[in-house]
Motif scaffolding. Sequence first.
Motif, PDB file in Angstrom:
ATOM      1  N   ALA A 108       3.330   5.955  -2.525  1.00 38.12           N
ATOM      2  CA  ALA A 108       4.789   6.415  -2.746  1.00 38.12           C
ATOM      3  C   ALA A 108       4.159   7.087  -4.804  1.00 38.12           C
ATOM      4  N   ALA A 109       3.672   6.284  -5.401  1.00 35.38           N
ATOM      5  CA  ALA A 109       4.554   6.301  -6.679  1.00 35.38           C
ATOM      6  C   ALA A 109       2.818   6.847  -7.091  1.00 35.38           C
ATOM      7  N   GLU A 110       1.885   7.724  -6.121  1.00 36.85           N
ATOM      8  CA  GLU A 110       0.935   8.087  -6.417  1.00 36.85           C
ATOM      9  C   GLU A 110      -0.323   7.987  -7.409  1.00 36.85           C
ATOM     10  N   LEU A 111      -0.902   6.664  -6.985  1.00 37.69           N
ATOM     11  CA  LEU A 111      -1.822   5.702  -7.563  1.00 37.69           C
ATOM     12  C   LEU A 111      -3.114   5.389  -6.602  1.00 37.69           C
ATOM     13  N   PRO A 112      -3.776   6.120  -7.041  1.00 38.07           N
ATOM     14  CA  PRO A 112      -4.923   5.576  -6.224  1.00 38.07           C
ATOM     15  C   PRO A 112      -5.247   4.330  -5.894  1.00 38.07           C
ATOM     16  N   VAL A 113      -5.307   4.532  -4.375  1.00 43.42           N
ATOM     17  CA  VAL A 113      -5.537   2.563  -3.451  1.00 43.42           C
ATOM     18  C   VAL A 113      -6.354   3.343  -2.515  1.00 43.42           C
ATOM     19  N   PHE A 114      -7.559   2.193  -2.697  1.00 43.96           N
ATOM     20  CA  PHE A 114      -7.863   1.402  -0.867  1.00 43.96           C
ATOM     21  C   PHE A 114      -7.363   1.863   0.678  1.00 43.96           C
ATOM     22  N   GLU A 115      -7.568   2.794   0.987  1.00 43.23           N
ATOM     23  CA  GLU A 115      -6.981   3.107   2.223  1.00 43.23           C
ATOM     24  C   GLU A 115      -7.534   1.031   3.178  1.00 43.23           C
ATOM     25  N   THR A 116      -8.206   1.169   3.046  1.00 39.80           N
ATOM     26  CA  THR A 116      -9.090  -0.576   3.426  1.00 39.80           C
ATOM     27  C   THR A 116      -7.822  -1.949   2.376  1.00 39.80           C
ATOM     28  N   GLY A 117      -7.513  -2.557   2.772  1.00 39.27           N
ATOM     29  CA  GLY A 117      -7.599  -3.787   1.981  1.00 39.27           C
ATOM     30  C   GLY A 117      -8.029  -4.843   2.240  1.00 39.27           C
ATOM     31  N   VAL A 118      -8.833  -6.184   2.086  1.00 38.02           N
ATOM     32  CA  VAL A 118      -9.313  -7.254   2.133  1.00 38.02           C
ATOM     33  C   VAL A 118      -8.370  -8.305   3.014  1.00 38.02           C
ATOM     34  N   ARG A 119      -9.023  -8.466   4.279  1.00 32.41           N
ATOM     35  CA  ARG A 119      -8.114  -9.939   4.329  1.00 32.41           C
ATOM     36  C   ARG A 119      -8.169 -10.722   4.108  1.00 32.41           C
ATOM     37  N   ARG A 120      -6.910 -11.864   4.423  1.00 35.46           N
ATOM     38  CA  ARG A 120      -7.011 -13.511   3.472  1.00 35.46           C
ATOM     39  C   ARG A 120      -7.701 -14.314   5.092  1.00 35.46           C
ATOM     40  N   LEU A 121      -8.997 -14.694   4.077  1.00 38.53           N
ATOM     41  CA  LEU A 121      -9.883 -15.631   5.573  1.00 38.53           C
ATOM     42  C   LEU A 121     -10.104 -16.193   5.046  1.00 38.53           C
ATOM     43  N   ALA A 122     -10.130 -17.642   5.435  1.00 40.52           N
ATOM     44  CA  ALA A 122     -11.163 -19.219   4.959  1.00 40.52           C
ATOM     45  C   ALA A 122     -12.498 -18.547   4.902  1.00 40.52           C
ATOM     46  N   LYS A 142       0.706  -0.853   0.148  1.00 37.76           N
ATOM     47  CA  LYS A 142      -0.179  -0.037   0.089  1.00 37.76           C
ATOM     48  C   LYS A 142       0.873   1.136   0.066  1.00 37.76           C
ATOM     49  N   GLN A 143       1.948   1.317   1.392  1.00 35.92           N
ATOM     50  CA  GLN A 143       3.021   2.515   1.038  1.00 35.92           C
ATOM     51  C   GLN A 143       3.649   2.827  -0.333  1.00 35.92           C
TER      52      GLN A 143
END
Length: 199
Positions: free
Chosen positions: A147-161, A142-143
């Motif tokens: 840093a590359a100034e790309l649009p990324v959601f603050e929230t990510g989705v965690r890996r869960l079974a 994410k960082q």
Amino acid sequence: MIITIASFKGGVGKTTSAIHLAAFLQSQGETLLIDADPNRSATGWAQRGDLPFEVIDEWRSPRRMRNFDHVVIDTQARPVQRDLELLTDGCDLLILPTTPDVLALDALVLTLECLQAIGANRYRILLNIIPPKPSREGETVKQMLKAAELPVFETGVRRLAAFQKAARAGGLVYAIKEARAAEGWQDYVQVGQEMLAGA
Ligand code: ADP
């Protein structure tokens, strides 16, 4: 709003994201999920269980779309540049799920190059299937994207079974009886809120 989910690589959680973001949008207004992926994974998901929104394939979509507040489009993986042009043109936001690993990021770079070539700017990257701590992969990537100034959601989705169980059951992650399933749903709720806030 109309959101399209696209990716240059399979297995990054494109369909899982389409299903869960459609469920979030359904809590805000009538939502339709258009399954434009020839694998018809979203259609299969809907047929296995009971989803709180309608899923149809792209051939039946033009007339049906008018009756809905929100539309989510799950697309074929590996679109060519011309596909991407049509996809970005026809929606309010293009969401690009990616896992935080080298192969997926290579594929993401290709997508971003295509998007830049066509001058698209209504897109956002969703970090998906993020490994749990002590791994720092999700945060590091994410960082790096920021840093590359790309649009990324603050929230990510965690890996869960629980997400795999939801796919098997044809339902949503919040219906899975597992301690951490609610956290997975919460991730998508937050992504959905970011999506609406940025619309
Ligand atoms: P795609 O449409 O990009 O091929 P899918 O949504 O079909 O991706 O997901 C690929 C695999 O990853 C499936 O087995 C799915 O259950 C699993 N998956 C998706 N999201 C998650 C998640 N957040 N945690 C764990 N597994 C996930």
